[in-house]
Design a protein around this motif. Structure first.
Motif, PDB file in Angstrom:
ATOM      1  N   TRP A  51      10.861 -15.559  10.028  1.00  0.00           N
ATOM      2  CA  TRP A  51      10.045 -14.413  10.217  1.00  0.00           C
ATOM      3  C   TRP A  51       9.232 -14.231  11.207  1.00  0.00           C
ATOM      4  CZ3 TRP A  51       4.944 -15.314  10.579  1.00  0.00           C
ATOM      5  CH2 TRP A  51       4.300 -16.704   9.877  1.00  0.00           C
ATOM      6  N   GLU A  53       5.578 -12.109  13.096  1.00  0.00           N
ATOM      7  CA  GLU A  53       4.679 -11.309  12.921  1.00  0.00           C
ATOM      8  C   GLU A  53       3.965 -10.915  13.974  1.00  0.00           C
ATOM      9  OE1 GLU A  53       1.814 -12.067   9.351  1.00  0.00           O
ATOM     10  OE2 GLU A  53       0.497 -12.406  11.103  1.00  0.00           O
ATOM     11  N   GLN A  55       0.489  -8.814  15.354  1.00  0.00           N
ATOM     12  CA  GLN A  55      -0.872  -8.307  14.815  1.00  0.00           C
ATOM     13  C   GLN A  55      -1.573  -7.555  16.232  1.00  0.00           C
ATOM     14  OE1 GLN A  55      -3.869 -10.970  13.660  1.00  0.00           O
ATOM     15  NE2 GLN A  55      -5.244  -9.339  12.859  1.00  0.00           N
ATOM     16  N   ARG A  65      -0.421  -4.437  11.677  1.00  0.00           N
ATOM     17  CA  ARG A  65       0.024  -5.617  11.627  1.00  0.00           C
ATOM     18  C   ARG A  65       1.153  -5.483  10.868  1.00  0.00           C
ATOM     19  NH1 ARG A  65      -3.805 -10.656   9.636  1.00  0.00           N
ATOM     20  NH2 ARG A  65      -2.023 -12.289   9.966  1.00  0.00           N
ATOM     21  N   ARG A  66       2.262  -6.450  11.175  1.00  0.00           N
ATOM     22  CA  ARG A  66       3.582  -6.213  10.603  1.00  0.00           C
ATOM     23  C   ARG A  66       4.118  -7.662  10.467  1.00  0.00           C
ATOM     24  NH1 ARG A  66       6.410  -1.391  10.425  1.00  0.00           N
ATOM     25  NH2 ARG A  66       4.658  -0.961   9.307  1.00  0.00           N
ATOM     26  N   ARG A  67       4.704  -8.095   9.340  1.00  0.00           N
ATOM     27  CA  ARG A  67       5.471  -9.241   9.415  1.00  0.00           C
ATOM     28  C   ARG A  67       7.087  -8.883   8.876  1.00  0.00           C
ATOM     29  NH1 ARG A  67       3.810 -14.859   6.319  1.00  0.00           N
ATOM     30  NH2 ARG A  67       2.555 -14.794   7.937  1.00  0.00           N
TER      31      ARG A  67
END
Length: 116
Positions: A51, A53, A55, A65-67
């Motif tokens: 993954w 991410e 921020q 913020r996204r993962r």
């Protein structure tokens, strides 16, 4: 009196885990910036739970913020975010991008701000 030329600021932090763009204050005018943050990573052939991410903080406050799960085996993947911010006279704009990854390799994080 002539109009001020629109400002453009950018930082390319390479494969760092953080990028910081500091725009100093202007003592005479309000400004509005379109800010773009781009994260690029390199994915292995086998993703196996990988993954990435991103921020984004603006003047210390979390903006976004996204993962996401990495989804492009053997190639590049990434996250992008854009926002606009008005900066009052006498105030700076500090944009911080923080990157976290698992199972992929950071390639590049870039922050650009253009006055509109």
């Amino acid at each position: 009196m002539s109009e001020a030329k629109p400002e453009r600021w950018a930082i390319d932090a390479g494969d760092s885990a953080e990028a910081l763009l500091d725009i100093p204050p202007d003592a005479q005018r309000d400004r509005r910036f379109e800010v773009a943050i781009a994260l690029a990573v390199r994915c292995p052939a086998e993703l196996d739970g990988a993954w990435l991410e991103l921020q984004v903080l603006a003047n210390g406050n979390q903006q976004w913020r996204r993962r996401i799960a990495a989804s492009n085996p053997g190639h590049s993947d990434g996250l992008d975010y854009r926002f606009a911010r008005t900066v009052p006279v006498g105030e700076p704009l500090r944009v911080l991008a923080k990157v976290a990854v698992r199972g992929v390799r950071r390639e590049r994080v870039v922050i650009e701000a253009e006055e509109v």
